[in-house]
Design an enzyme around this catalytic site. Structure first.
Site, PDB file in Angstrom:
ATOM      1  N   SER A 210       0.821  -1.210   0.000  1.00  0.00           N
ATOM      2  CA  SER A 210       0.000   0.000   0.000  1.00  0.00           C
ATOM      3  C   SER A 210       0.862   1.270   0.000  1.00  0.00           C
ATOM      4  O   SER A 210       1.722   1.425  -0.871  1.00  0.00           O
ATOM      5  CB  SER A 210      -0.952  -0.054   1.197  1.00  0.00           C
ATOM      6  OG  SER A 210      -1.956   0.918   1.109  1.00  0.00           O
ATOM      7  N   ASP A 430      -8.570  -4.096  -6.796  1.00  0.00           N
ATOM      8  CA  ASP A 430      -8.168  -3.431  -5.550  1.00  0.00           C
ATOM      9  C   ASP A 430      -8.816  -2.051  -5.483  1.00  0.00           C
ATOM     10  O   ASP A 430      -8.693  -1.246  -6.413  1.00  0.00           O
ATOM     11  CB  ASP A 430      -6.644  -3.323  -5.524  1.00  0.00           C
ATOM     12  CG  ASP A 430      -6.084  -2.762  -4.225  1.00  0.00           C
ATOM     13  OD1 ASP A 430      -6.857  -2.229  -3.417  1.00  0.00           O
ATOM     14  OD2 ASP A 430      -4.866  -2.846  -4.042  1.00  0.00           O
ATOM     15  N   HIS A 459      -6.801  -6.014  -1.038  1.00  0.00           N
ATOM     16  CA  HIS A 459      -5.699  -5.047  -0.947  1.00  0.00           C
ATOM     17  C   HIS A 459      -4.630  -5.656  -0.057  1.00  0.00           C
ATOM     18  O   HIS A 459      -4.850  -5.872   1.130  1.00  0.00           O
ATOM     19  CB  HIS A 459      -6.227  -3.739  -0.343  1.00  0.00           C
ATOM     20  CG  HIS A 459      -5.194  -2.682  -0.166  1.00  0.00           C
ATOM     21  ND1 HIS A 459      -4.584  -2.061  -1.223  1.00  0.00           N
ATOM     22  CD2 HIS A 459      -4.673  -2.113   0.947  1.00  0.00           C
ATOM     23  CE1 HIS A 459      -3.727  -1.152  -0.769  1.00  0.00           C
ATOM     24  NE2 HIS A 459      -3.765  -1.178   0.550  1.00  0.00           N
TER      25      HIS A 459
END
Length: 530
Positions: A210, A430, A459
């Site tokens: 991320s 995602d 994710h």
């Protein structure tokens, strides 16, 4: 936009045991890079990670003034045990604002032992986060229930939420004004090089999820010659830092909410909410209207309900628990079920105020945001009309940036032609970091290899149960091997997504007893609110 901390009650990975204990000697470093003085590792084992060690390193608050004020960063380590030593592997769960101390133990245990044993797996709390010092916490209690409804029914409602956001920004400036000018991704990336030097390593290996992908890419831009291997999982779009990136999320999270509704409809025999996905979605919005008028248990209003169901947009492993609470409220008017789900998935945990403070501090400082509220209102209304699930909630989450007390910087162009082969992994669906951003990163990092999870919507996709993805990760960390051109389009390899979860027995789901799979443990670590 990041997921609130502490959403799991049984994640199986905690930092409870990270307090320093008896000193332990640091692991030997390669002879060509002697350890920097002052980094002392001490044992800080946890139940799941008995070999975990902890340390702290000092870094300049302002890297342009290295002899000025110093701050400290908290580190964790699972030392290598194999004769073959490939150096430190720094791991980061994202955020910004996510604590990385527990990531070392998770990654070291989730990787095959033969691979993990060749690395010192290093977790760290970035500046301002967790056990690093100073620790930011701008306005304790800011996210406590019940907050105003995120969707304004009038300009007065809008003003209430604007004032809350402005109060948070003002509190940050008053409490942490001496630190805020140095809360940015470039400063955090320079901290990584301080950690590298303290570890006595000529180069680092880096594995980020991320926001951690952007932090890694920025470090690689600053110091390409010091990157040995670079893994980026669920990638921040480098062209959209940060305002546009949040607008992109609004559409993507609405799509994932629709996917959740469709899953509930497929299991109507279990949940009794109908077989039509649109009808199930409509039932969810009726539930939202009901708790907006009368918060469930006096704690779960409309905004808290959105917070509760947002994690389902990150990880479909939460769907059975969320669906059980949804059905219990709609079919039986069971408010306790919603409160339990909120406590487990939506409520701000003990570190939530710190995580959100760092999130806003970094994102508001990294790049420019609209300063005229009319731009925010226009975009929120426009997108909400098509994607109502989280648009306004996300707007208010980021709204402190409209009045942030520190001027923004210019985002880094992460384009890089000087890196070794980089491994990029991304799910097509995602929501937190949409696919287009990963594709852009792939194009910017020359020679990178792009592995796509086709049809996946989670994710954070490696070390989460997909053997195909983990095969590519393991090969890369073993000897640098990456796939080349075996996929379709711009992908070098394609992995099929794991099947959606099956409904759980009602008693287990109603108890919100989250499983202890690697997927659940990973998603309990991925930052404050992704």
């Amino acid at each position: 936009m990041t997921k609130r901390a502490g959403i799991l009650v049984a994640a199986g990975a905690t930092v409870a045991g990270l307090l320093a204990a008896a000193p332990a000697p640091a692991a030997a470093s390669p002879a060509s890079t002697p350890p920097a003085p002052g980094l002392s590792w001490t044992d800080c084992p946890t139940e799941n990670h008995p070999t975990l060690q902890c340390a702290k390193v000092t870094t300049p608050l302002d890297h342009a003034n290295p002899s000025g004020r110093k701050i400290t960063l908290a580190l964790s380590r699972v030392p290598h045990t194999a004769k073959t030593f490939q150096g430190p592997l720094l791991v980061n769960p994202g955020g910004p604002g996510g604590s990385g101390l527990s990531m070392a133990g998770f990654v070291a245990s989730a990787l095959p032992e033969k691979v993990a044993s060749q690395y010192d797996v290093i977790g760290f709390d970035p500046r301002g986060v967790g056990r690093s010092s100073p620790r930011l916490d701008c306005l304790p209690g800011h996210a406590d229930p019940v907050r105003p409804d995120s969707v304004p029914a009038s300009l007065r409602d809008e003003r209430i939420n604007r004032d809350r956001a402005a109060a948070f920004a003002r509190a940050c400036g008053e409490k942490h004004g001496d630190v805020l000018p140095y809360m940015d991704t470039v400063s955090a990336a320079k901290d990584l090089d301080v950690i590298r030097r303290a570890l006595g390593a000529e180069k680092i290996n880096y594995f980020g999820y991320s926001y951690g992908t952007y932090l890694g890419a920025v470090y690689a831009k600053l110091h390409p010659e010091r990157v040995r291997r670079l893994v980026l999982d669920s990638v921040v779009g480098p062209d959209d830092v940060w305002y546009q990136g949040n607008l992109n999320q609004d559409y993507a999270f609405d799509d994932r909410h629709k996917a959740f509704a469709a899953w509930v409809a497929r299991h109507d025999a279990v949940y009794g909410l109908g077989t039509d996905p649109a009808g199930v979605e409509a039932a969810w919005y009726r539930m939202r209207a009901a708790v907006a008028a009368e918060p469930a248990g006096g704690r779960v209003g409309a905004s808290e309900l959105e917070d509760t169901f947002l994690p389902g947009g990150y990880y479909n492993g939460y769907w059975p628990y969320l669906a059980e609470a949804f059905a219990a409220y709609v079919n039986d008017r069971d408010t306790e079920a919603l409160v339990t789900a909120y406590d487990n998935f939506g409520a701000t945990g003990p570190g939530g105020g710190n995580s959100y403070s760092v999130y806003t501090a970094v994102q508001c400082r990294d790049a420019g945001w609209p300063r005229h509220w009319s731009a925010w209102r226009h975009d929120a209304r426009r997108i909400h009309a098509k994607a109502p699930f989280m648009t306004w909630n996300n707007t208010w989450y980021n709204a402190p940036c409209a009045s942030w007390p520190v001027a923004p910087l210019t985002p880094v162009d992460v384009t890089n032609h000087r890196l070794p082969a980089t491994l990029i992994l991304q799910a097509t669906g995602d929501a937190a970091t949409p696919y287009a951003g990963a594709l852009s990163m792939h194009r910017k990092l020359k020679g990178s290899s792009f592995v796509v999870e086709e049809g996946g919507g989670n994710h954070g996709i490696t070390l989460s149960g997909n053997a195909c993805l983990d095969k590519h990760l393991t090969a890369y960390l073993t000897d640098g091997t990456v796939p080349r051109g075996r996929g379709t389009g711009e992908a070098d390899a394609v992995c099929a997504a794991l099947p959606d979860p099956k409904p759980l027995p009602a008693a287990k789901a109603a108890a919100q007893s989250v499983d202890n799979s690697t997927g659940s443990r990973l998603h309990g670590l991925l930052g404050p609110r992704h």
